[in-house]
Design a protein around this motif. Structure first.
Motif, PDB file in Angstrom:
ATOM      1  N   LYS A 210      34.549  25.074  33.804  1.00 25.20           N
ATOM      2  CA  LYS A 210      35.463  24.389  33.143  1.00 25.20           C
ATOM      3  C   LYS A 210      35.594  22.959  33.704  1.00 25.20           C
ATOM      4  CE  LYS A 210      38.995  27.851  32.024  1.00 25.20           C
ATOM      5  NZ  LYS A 210      40.318  28.090  32.222  1.00 25.20           N
ATOM      6  N   VAL A 211      35.082  21.882  32.836  1.00 26.09           N
ATOM      7  CA  VAL A 211      35.208  20.759  33.256  1.00 26.09           C
ATOM      8  C   VAL A 211      36.764  20.031  32.601  1.00 26.09           C
ATOM      9  CG1 VAL A 211      34.174  18.143  33.209  1.00 26.09           C
ATOM     10  CG2 VAL A 211      32.971  20.425  33.454  1.00 26.09           C
ATOM     11  N   VAL A 212      37.416  19.574  33.320  1.00 27.88           N
ATOM     12  CA  VAL A 212      38.741  19.207  32.875  1.00 27.88           C
ATOM     13  C   VAL A 212      39.137  17.959  33.226  1.00 27.88           C
ATOM     14  CG1 VAL A 212      39.651  21.572  32.770  1.00 27.88           C
ATOM     15  CG2 VAL A 212      39.956  20.340  34.837  1.00 27.88           C
ATOM     16  N   SER A 213      40.337  17.371  32.959  1.00 24.52           N
ATOM     17  CA  SER A 213      40.924  16.102  33.520  1.00 24.52           C
ATOM     18  C   SER A 213      41.339  16.238  34.934  1.00 24.52           C
ATOM     19  CB  SER A 213      41.921  15.405  32.544  1.00 24.52           C
ATOM     20  OG  SER A 213      43.158  16.286  32.775  1.00 24.52           O
ATOM     21  N   GLU A 214      41.205  14.930  35.412  1.00 26.04           N
ATOM     22  CA  GLU A 214      41.927  14.878  37.029  1.00 26.04           C
ATOM     23  C   GLU A 214      43.134  15.821  36.857  1.00 26.04           C
ATOM     24  OE1 GLU A 214      41.242  14.435  40.873  1.00 26.04           O
ATOM     25  OE2 GLU A 214      39.947  13.539  39.387  1.00 26.04           O
ATOM     26  N   ALA A 215      44.229  15.426  36.047  1.00 23.57           N
ATOM     27  CA  ALA A 215      45.503  15.896  36.112  1.00 23.57           C
ATOM     28  C   ALA A 215      45.515  17.510  35.914  1.00 23.57           C
ATOM     29  CB  ALA A 215      46.230  15.345  35.067  1.00 23.57           C
ATOM     30  N   GLU A 216      44.727  17.947  35.006  1.00 24.61           N
ATOM     31  CA  GLU A 216      44.415  19.502  34.990  1.00 24.61           C
ATOM     32  C   GLU A 216      43.913  20.058  35.966  1.00 24.61           C
ATOM     33  OE1 GLU A 216      43.215  20.801  30.695  1.00 24.61           O
ATOM     34  OE2 GLU A 216      42.715  18.706  30.850  1.00 24.61           O
ATOM     35  N   TYR A 217      42.942  19.427  36.623  1.00 26.00           N
ATOM     36  CA  TYR A 217      42.213  19.966  38.109  1.00 26.00           C
ATOM     37  C   TYR A 217      43.350  19.939  38.829  1.00 26.00           C
ATOM     38  CZ  TYR A 217      39.474  20.074  42.346  1.00 26.00           C
ATOM     39  OH  TYR A 217      39.231  20.471  43.438  1.00 26.00           O
ATOM     40  N   GLU A 218      44.277  19.271  39.177  1.00 18.80           N
ATOM     41  CA  GLU A 218      45.357  19.187  40.192  1.00 18.80           C
ATOM     42  C   GLU A 218      46.258  20.475  40.076  1.00 18.80           C
ATOM     43  OE1 GLU A 218      45.403  17.393  43.010  1.00 18.80           O
ATOM     44  OE2 GLU A 218      43.790  16.107  42.510  1.00 18.80           O
ATOM     45  N   LEU A 221      44.399  23.544  40.940  1.00 12.94           N
ATOM     46  CA  LEU A 221      44.479  23.690  42.381  1.00 12.94           C
ATOM     47  C   LEU A 221      45.786  24.211  42.743  1.00 12.94           C
ATOM     48  CD1 LEU A 221      42.897  20.539  44.037  1.00 12.94           C
ATOM     49  CD2 LEU A 221      41.870  22.865  43.990  1.00 12.94           C
ATOM     50  N   ASP A 222      46.862  23.628  42.515  1.00 13.19           N
ATOM     51  CA  ASP A 222      48.143  24.176  42.832  1.00 13.19           C
ATOM     52  C   ASP A 222      48.422  25.300  42.658  1.00 13.19           C
ATOM     53  OD1 ASP A 222      48.772  21.867  44.089  1.00 13.19           O
ATOM     54  OD2 ASP A 222      50.011  20.793  42.173  1.00 13.19           O
ATOM     55  N   ARG A 223      48.166  26.112  41.442  1.00 12.43           N
ATOM     56  CA  ARG A 223      48.218  27.275  40.955  1.00 12.43           C
ATOM     57  C   ARG A 223      47.193  28.286  42.017  1.00 12.43           C
ATOM     58  NH1 ARG A 223      47.982  26.243  35.723  1.00 12.43           N
ATOM     59  NH2 ARG A 223      45.763  27.080  35.577  1.00 12.43           N
ATOM     60  N   GLN A 224      45.925  28.004  41.984  1.00 12.47           N
ATOM     61  CA  GLN A 224      45.002  28.851  42.628  1.00 12.47           C
ATOM     62  C   GLN A 224      45.438  28.808  44.336  1.00 12.47           C
ATOM     63  OE1 GLN A 224      42.198  30.561  41.464  1.00 12.47           O
ATOM     64  NE2 GLN A 224      43.156  29.789  39.524  1.00 12.47           N
ATOM     65  N   TYR A 320      48.887  45.137  35.440  1.00 14.64           N
ATOM     66  CA  TYR A 320      49.190  44.371  36.729  1.00 14.64           C
ATOM     67  C   TYR A 320      48.219  43.229  37.023  1.00 14.64           C
ATOM     68  CZ  TYR A 320      49.142  43.477  41.746  1.00 14.64           C
ATOM     69  OH  TYR A 320      49.051  42.877  43.202  1.00 14.64           O
ATOM     70  N   LEU A 321      46.922  43.425  36.796  1.00 14.75           N
ATOM     71  CA  LEU A 321      45.737  42.498  37.274  1.00 14.75           C
ATOM     72  C   LEU A 321      45.961  41.612  36.057  1.00 14.75           C
ATOM     73  CD1 LEU A 321      43.095  45.003  37.860  1.00 14.75           C
ATOM     74  CD2 LEU A 321      44.236  43.622  39.746  1.00 14.75           C
ATOM     75  N   GLU A 322      46.414  41.761  34.786  1.00 18.35           N
ATOM     76  CA  GLU A 322      46.475  40.652  33.771  1.00 18.35           C
ATOM     77  C   GLU A 322      47.557  39.890  33.968  1.00 18.35           C
ATOM     78  OE1 GLU A 322      48.420  41.972  30.175  1.00 18.35           O
ATOM     79  OE2 GLU A 322      46.902  40.959  29.085  1.00 18.35           O
ATOM     80  N   GLN A 323      48.498  40.030  34.775  1.00 15.32           N
ATOM     81  CA  GLN A 323      49.814  39.075  35.124  1.00 15.32           C
ATOM     82  C   GLN A 323      49.354  38.469  36.335  1.00 15.32           C
ATOM     83  OE1 GLN A 323      52.513  39.923  37.349  1.00 15.32           O
ATOM     84  NE2 GLN A 323      51.026  40.989  38.261  1.00 15.32           N
ATOM     85  N   LEU A 324      48.369  38.572  36.853  1.00 19.80           N
ATOM     86  CA  LEU A 324      47.933  37.698  38.146  1.00 19.80           C
ATOM     87  C   LEU A 324      47.403  36.388  37.559  1.00 19.80           C
ATOM     88  CD1 LEU A 324      46.354  40.488  40.659  1.00 19.80           C
ATOM     89  CD2 LEU A 324      48.746  39.309  40.780  1.00 19.80           C
ATOM     90  N   LYS A 325      48.126  35.475  37.084  1.00 19.74           N
ATOM     91  CA  LYS A 325      47.847  34.331  36.437  1.00 19.74           C
ATOM     92  C   LYS A 325      47.741  33.261  37.611  1.00 19.74           C
ATOM     93  CE  LYS A 325      48.183  35.664  32.015  1.00 19.74           C
ATOM     94  NZ  LYS A 325      47.387  35.847  30.898  1.00 19.74           N
TER      95      LYS A 325
END
Ligand code: CUA
Length: 325
Positions: A210-218, A221-224, A320-325
Motif C-alpha cells: 500500500k502506497v499511502v500519504s506520509e500522514a497515513e503512514y505515520e 506505524l503507530d498502530r503497528q 479472535y484473529l479478526e479483531q487483532l487490528k
C-alpha cells in the motif's frame, strides 16, 4: 465492423497493461526506468521488423542481376554493421541505468528487511527516524515519495522479490543479503510476487503493497508498533485457545505469551488486506477456511491443518484473529 473489432481487441490488450501488478503502468522510479527501456525496445524492434519485411518484399520483386550487385551490401551492412550498432546502442542505454538503480538510498530512507520463506514473506521495519522496529508479514505500507531500502534474504530456498508496479526484481538467496532501492511515486494498492520457482506453492506467494500519504503512514506505524489489544472477553478467550492449541509455538502476538517465530507474526493480522500471503481476502469465513483447509489451499505448507478443532473453536479462533487490528 472490422475497425470496431480491432478497437475492442486493442482496448482489451491495453487493459492488460493496467492493474495492481503491471510493470507497464509504473508507480515508482525503478519501474519507470524499466518501462522506458521496454518501450524503447518495442519501438526499435518494430522499426527493424518493418525494414526487414520491406527488404524481403523488395528482394522478391526485383531481378536476379540486381541481387548479385546488392548481396554483399546487405550481408555486410544488414548482417554485421547494423546489429553491432543497434546492440551497442541498447547496451549503452541499459548500462547507463545501472549506477542510478544501484546507488544507495539517501538518508531518511526507510529500512525494511524482507525474508522469503516457503511460502510467505517475513517483513521487518526499521524506521530510525520514527524510532520504530517491528515485524509483520505479507504486507508493506510505504509513504509516497520516500525512498525505501530493502534488505532481502531467504530462510530456505531461492525466492525473488518483485513489485512490478514499483521497481525491478531481485533474487533472495539463502546465506546472502541482496538490496533493492525503491521510490514509490503514486498512491495506490499494488501487488508483489515471488518471481523465482520455489516449490509447489510458489504461485501462492504474494504480498500487498500500500502506497499511502506520509500522514497515513505515520498512523499505520503507530498502530503497528503497539502490542495487540487484550481487554475484551473475546480477546481473553481467543488467546487462551490460541495458546492451548499450540498456535503460539509458531506465531507471535506481541503483548501476549505467544512468541513463536517459525510462522508469520500475527500481532495485527486483522488489519491486513489478505491472508496466507495474498491467497485469500482477509474475511472471517476465509480465516475459518484457512484454519481447517490449510493443506488443500496451500499444498506443502508447514502450518498443520487444524481440522480436529470443533466448529465453536474454529469460530472463536477466527473471531479472535479478526479483531487483532
Ligand atoms: Cu518463493 Cu517462488
Amino acid at each position: 465492423m472490422r475497425t470496431c473489432r480491432v478497437t475492442v481487441f486493442c482496448a482489451l490488450l491495453l487493459n492488460g497493461c493496467d492493474g495492481p501488478q503491471s510493470a507497464l503502468n509504473p508507480a515508482g522510479d525503478g519501474a519507470q526506468q524499466v518501462a522506458d527501456l521496454f518501450y524503447a525496445m518495442v519501438v526499435g524492434a518494430t522499426l527493424i521488423w518493418l525494414i526487414v519485411v520491406g527488404l524481403a518484399v523488395w528482394a522478391m520483386l526485383s531481378e536476379r542481376a540486381f541481387h548479385r550487385r546488392t548481396v554483399s551490401i546487405l550481408v555486410i551492412g544488414g548482417g554485421a554493421v547494423f546489429p553491432t550498432l543497434v546492440l551497442t546502442a541498447l547496451l549503452c542505454y541499459g548500462l547507463r541505468m545501472i549506477p542510478e538503480l544501484n546507488s544507495p538510498a539517501p538518508s531518511g530512507a526507510i529500512a525494511v528487511d524482507v525474508a522469503g520463506v516457503r511460502w510467505w514473506w517475513r517483513v521487518t521495519y526499521r524506521d530510525e527516524a520514527a524510532a520504530a522496529e517491528f515485524e509483520l508479514a505479507n504486507e508493506l505500507v510505504l509513504p509516497v515519495g520516500r525512498p525505501v531500502n530493502f534488505k532481502l534474504s531467504s530462510e530456505d530456498v531461492i525466492h525473488a522479490f518483485w513489485i512490478p508496479s514499483l521497481g525491478g526484481k531481485v533474487d533472495m538467496i539463502p546465506g546472502r543479503e541482496t538490496h533493492l532501492k525503491l521510490i514509490p511515486n503514486r498512491e495506490g494498492i499494488y501487488r508483489g510476487v515471488c518471481a523465482e520457482y520455489c516449490g509447489e506453492s510458489h504461485a501462492h506467494m504474494h504480498f500487498i503493497v500500500k502506497v499511502v500519504s506520509e500522514a497515513e503512514y505515520e498512523q499505520w506505524l503507530d498502530r503497528q508498533r503497539t502490542p495487540a489489544a487484550a481487554d475484551s472477553e473475546l480477546a481473553e478467550n481467543g488467546l487462551a485457545l490460541f495458546l492451548q492449541r499450540g498456535c503460539s509455538a509458531c506465531h507471535t502476538i506481541r503483548g501476549t505469551e505467544a512468541e513463536g517465530t517459525i510462522g508469520p507474526d500475527l500481532t495485527h493480522v486483522g488489519s491486513r488486506e489478505s491472508l496466507a500471503a495474498g491467497l485469500l481476502p482477509n474475511e472471517l469465513p476465509q480465516l475459518h477456511r484457512w484454519l481447517i483447509e490449510t493443506e488443500t489451499l496451500k499444498p506443502g505448507v508447514e502450518m498443520p491443518q487444524f481440522d480436529a478443532l470443533s466448529t465453536t473453536e474454529v469460530d472463536l479462533l477466527g473471531r479472535y484473529l479478526e479483531q487483532l487490528k
